[in-house]
Design a protein around this motif. Structure first.
Motif, PDB file in Angstrom:
ATOM      1  N   HIS A  28       2.517  32.490  43.840  1.00 28.41           N
ATOM      2  CA  HIS A  28       1.106  32.780  43.565  1.00 28.41           C
ATOM      3  C   HIS A  28       0.466  32.566  45.084  1.00 28.41           C
ATOM      4  CE1 HIS A  28      -2.848  31.283  41.603  1.00 28.41           C
ATOM      5  NE2 HIS A  28      -2.985  32.604  41.861  1.00 28.41           N
ATOM      6  N   PHE A  59      -5.354  27.790  36.249  1.00 29.49           N
ATOM      7  CA  PHE A  59      -6.255  28.629  35.414  1.00 29.49           C
ATOM      8  C   PHE A  59      -7.018  27.878  34.164  1.00 29.49           C
ATOM      9  CE2 PHE A  59      -3.188  31.425  37.178  1.00 29.49           C
ATOM     10  CZ  PHE A  59      -3.907  32.334  37.961  1.00 29.49           C
ATOM     11  N   GLN A  79      -9.768  27.712  32.797  1.00 32.86           N
ATOM     12  CA  GLN A  79     -10.458  28.592  31.841  1.00 32.86           C
ATOM     13  C   GLN A  79      -9.811  29.014  30.723  1.00 32.86           C
ATOM     14  OE1 GLN A  79      -9.691  29.679  34.960  1.00 32.86           O
ATOM     15  NE2 GLN A  79      -8.853  31.733  34.955  1.00 32.86           N
ATOM     16  N   ALA A  80      -8.488  28.911  30.778  1.00 30.19           N
ATOM     17  CA  ALA A  80      -7.675  29.363  29.706  1.00 30.19           C
ATOM     18  C   ALA A  80      -7.626  28.024  28.737  1.00 30.19           C
ATOM     19  CB  ALA A  80      -6.177  29.792  30.262  1.00 30.19           C
ATOM     20  N   VAL A 138      -1.844  32.437  29.539  1.00 26.03           N
ATOM     21  CA  VAL A 138      -3.064  32.329  30.263  1.00 26.03           C
ATOM     22  C   VAL A 138      -3.690  33.620  30.586  1.00 26.03           C
ATOM     23  CG1 VAL A 138      -3.580  32.034  32.921  1.00 26.03           C
ATOM     24  CG2 VAL A 138      -1.937  30.595  31.776  1.00 26.03           C
ATOM     25  N   VAL A 172      -3.671  36.213  32.765  1.00 29.26           N
ATOM     26  CA  VAL A 172      -4.129  36.790  34.137  1.00 29.26           C
ATOM     27  C   VAL A 172      -3.118  37.746  34.488  1.00 29.26           C
ATOM     28  CG1 VAL A 172      -5.247  34.522  34.659  1.00 29.26           C
ATOM     29  CG2 VAL A 172      -2.924  34.904  35.248  1.00 29.26           C
ATOM     30  N   LEU A 228       0.392  26.466  35.973  1.00 30.14           N
ATOM     31  CA  LEU A 228      -0.612  27.532  35.481  1.00 30.14           C
ATOM     32  C   LEU A 228      -1.872  26.980  34.521  1.00 30.14           C
ATOM     33  CD1 LEU A 228       1.825  30.399  34.491  1.00 30.14           C
ATOM     34  CD2 LEU A 228       0.522  30.514  36.426  1.00 30.14           C
TER      35      LEU A 228
END
Length: 209
Positions: free
Chosen positions: A59, A78, A80-81, A25, A27, A74
């Motif tokens: 988180h 996220f 965008q990953a 991921v 981050v 995850l």
């Protein structure tokens, strides 16, 4: 999301799966190394995971336990990953993620413990037989480059971790299809970063002990 991510783990555990997913991921996250039988079973950590098992992640105020759930969470939080297919294309993604968390995990665990399901009771267990599980998984990894199609996803982190561990320690048969599939995954930079970090953490624990 800007909430702090914390990985609770031990480098000699399934926490390696969560570490790999976090590295994929990409981050920032903080790591809390826990010790078997002491801090892992202490009241502080049991407030995160009452099972006293790792891995877990927090988180912000959200707690997620269980490796498959951590991988899926995850990927969703996220996006965008790019590690979760579009909702309309998640059938195989869900199928193999949960196959690995259910039938595969159970079949391997029972085999390691020396428990063989009596033939007349095979219908009572979700995986049927160890051989059925291995044959089904082999067909799945032969079908495409990745477990849910032509694109790497969070399901590959989870399924690949199970296969990598099993091939290394002999709990999964060394079939060519398994070795080829995991071989592709092991070339990923995120896998190698995660492995390096966990190996370093394991060495620190060993030196401290």
């Amino acid at each position: 999301m800007s909430d702090e991510l914390v990985l609770y783990t031990n480098p000699m555990s399934r926490g390696r799966i969560a570490r790999w997913m976090l590295e994929e991921v990409g981050v920032p996250y903080r790591t809390e190394i826990l010790h078997f039988g002491t801090t892992m079973k202490g009241d502080t950590y049991r407030s995160v995971n009452p099972m006293g098992k790792v891995p877990s992640i927090t988180h912000g105020k959200t707690v997620v336990t269980e490796c498959a759930a951590i991988c899926a969470y995850l990927a969703d939080v996220f996006p965008q990953a790019g590690f979760a297919p579009a909702p309309s294309k998640r059938a195989d993604y869900y199928r193999w993620m949960f196959f690995a968390a259910g039938p595969l995990e159970a079949a391997i665990s029972n085999r390691v413990l020396g428990f063989e399901v009596p033939k007349e009771r095979e219908r009572m267990v979700g995986y049927g037989t160890y051989q059925d599980v291995m044959d089904t998984l082999e067909a799945a990894v032969r079908a495409n480059a990745y477990i849910a199609g032509d694109t790497f996803s969070a399901a590959d982190v989870y399924v690949g971790s199970q296969l990598g561990y099993g091939l290394r320690f002999g709990t999964i048969e060394k079939r060519a299809a398994f070795e080829q599939y995991f071989g592709r995954l092991a070339l990923r930079e995120a896998y190698q970063r995660a492995n390096d970090k966990d190996n370093a953490a394991a060495a620190e624990l060993q030196n401290a002990g």
